[in-house]
Design a protein around this motif. Structure first.
Motif, short mmCIF file in Angstrom:
data_model
loop_
_atom_site.label_atom_id
_atom_site.label_comp_id
_atom_site.label_asym_id
_atom_site.label_seq_id
_atom_site.Cartn_x
_atom_site.Cartn_y
_atom_site.Cartn_z
N GLU A 278 -20.15 35.62 32.90
CA GLU A 278 -21.50 36.19 32.97
C GLU A 278 -21.48 37.57 33.63
N GLU A 279 -20.70 37.70 34.72
CA GLU A 279 -20.62 38.98 35.42
C GLU A 279 -19.95 40.05 34.57
N LEU A 280 -18.94 39.63 33.80
CA LEU A 280 -18.24 40.58 32.94
C LEU A 280 -19.13 41.07 31.80
N ILE A 281 -19.97 40.16 31.26
CA ILE A 281 -20.90 40.56 30.18
C ILE A 281 -21.92 41.55 30.72
N LYS A 282 -22.39 41.33 31.95
CA LYS A 282 -23.32 42.28 32.57
C LYS A 282 -22.65 43.64 32.78
N LYS A 283 -21.39 43.57 33.18
CA LYS A 283 -20.63 44.80 33.42
C LYS A 283 -20.42 45.57 32.12
N LEU A 284 -20.12 44.84 31.04
CA LEU A 284 -19.95 45.45 29.75
C LEU A 284 -21.25 46.11 29.27
N HIS A 285 -22.37 45.43 29.51
CA HIS A 285 -23.69 45.96 29.13
C HIS A 285 -23.95 47.25 29.88
N SER A 286 -23.59 47.24 31.17
CA SER A 286 -23.83 48.41 32.00
C SER A 286 -23.01 49.62 31.50
N VAL A 287 -21.76 49.37 31.09
CA VAL A 287 -20.89 50.45 30.59
C VAL A 287 -21.38 50.98 29.24
N LEU A 288 -21.75 50.04 28.37
CA LEU A 288 -22.13 50.43 27.01
C LEU A 288 -23.46 51.18 26.97
N PHE A 289 -24.40 50.80 27.82
CA PHE A 289 -25.74 51.37 27.73
C PHE A 289 -26.12 52.21 28.95
N ALA A 290 -25.09 52.65 29.69
CA ALA A 290 -25.36 53.51 30.85
C ALA A 290 -25.89 54.86 30.38
N VAL A 291 -26.89 55.36 31.07
CA VAL A 291 -27.48 56.66 30.72
C VAL A 291 -26.65 57.78 31.34
#
Length: 291
Positions: A278-291
């Protein structure tokens, strides 16, 4: 007067410390009273010259007053042999100061290194023979580091003597009070660098400037070493921490971690692995959609 032409070799003069005026006057009085009792010691070199190795002051007095003197020849293979003999001869005297002992040990060390007679490094029964400074240290019951310091002291004093022989001998006789450490600073100065020493104060000032220069260089090297260390640490951090990598490399790294956590969670029903996923998926989301 003895009919013989005696040469005073320049390279050997530094092995003779001039007598003080009082000592010379006393020797002169004794020779005038009793004659020159001790023979002058000579070396017949390869050029056919009769080189004086002992008796410089006696010769000066005898020539001054037209007195006869006896001579005695000593055989040497080369001038380095003569230097070693002269150093030993001086070291055998009882009235030497500690600085004079140090100076002659240093001269002897340098001559032995050049000559290598009996002190060279060779293989014997599978073992290396001792270094020259180790043998001299044992001979004079001092440490090997003391012999090395003696060599630096002798080298530096001779450097001073090139432009001011009087100052050199004043230091050796103790007439001029200069710290041994100040003298030794000049041993490692580039031999091509022109150095002159006017007097004790001039030597002291030059020693201070040289010491400050050395400290500045050491400080600069330390600072550069720190800069290099920080730069290396920064590069290591970039290589190990995803936040310093490119976006693509971070995404790739996280994807690999997700697959590993997913396999662990499914195959072993590992609740901790599910939470990590779960934490890794959140981290991936943060990297992919970081402004």
């Amino acid at each position: 007067m003895t009919a013989i032409s005696i040469v005073q070799e320049e390279a050997l003069k530094k092995y003779i410390i001039p007598l003080s005026k009082e000592e010379f006057d006393l020797l002169e009085q004794n020779i005038l009273k009793d004659g020159c009792l001790d023979p002058l010691k000579l070396w017949a070199n390869e050029k056919g010259q009769y080189v004086l190795v002992d008796g410089h002051n006696r010769l000066k007095i005898c020539e001054k007053h037209g007195l006869d003197f006896k001579t005695e020849f000593i055989k040497f293979d080369n001038i380095e042999d003569a230097k070693i003999w002269m150093a030993n001869n001086q070291l055998g005297r009882r009235n030497l100061t500690q600085d004079q002992v140090s100076y002659y040990r240093g001269l002897k060390y340098e001559s032995l290194k050049k000559n290598n007679k009996g002190y060279h490094q060779v293989k014997s029964a599978g073992q290396n023979e001792p270094w020259t400074y180790e043998i001299l240290a044992q001979e004079y019951n001092v440490s090997a580091s003391t012999i090395k310091r003696d060599a630096k002291f002798a080298k530096a004093l001779d450097r001073i003597g090139r432009t001011n022989p009087e100052l050199k001998y004043d230091i050796l006789s103790g007439t001029t009070k200069v710290k041994k450490g100040d003298v030794m600073l000049f041993a490692d100065v580039d031999p091509n660098q022109k150095l002159t020493f006017k007097n004790e104060a001039d030597l002291h000032n030059k020693a201070n400037r040289l010491r400050n220069k050395m400290l500045t260089e050491i400080e600069g090297q330390f600072k550069q070493s720190e800069v290099d260390r920080i730069e290396r640490a920064r590069e290591d951090l970039k290589a190990s921490d995803p936040m310093f990598n490119t976006k693509d490399s971070r995404v790739s790294r996280i994807k690999g971690q997700i697959l590993s956590a997913m396999n662990k969670a499914i195959q072993h029903n590992d609740l901790t692995a599910f939470k990590e996923l779960e934490e890794l998926i959140k981290k991936l989301h943060s990297v992919l959609f970081a402004v």
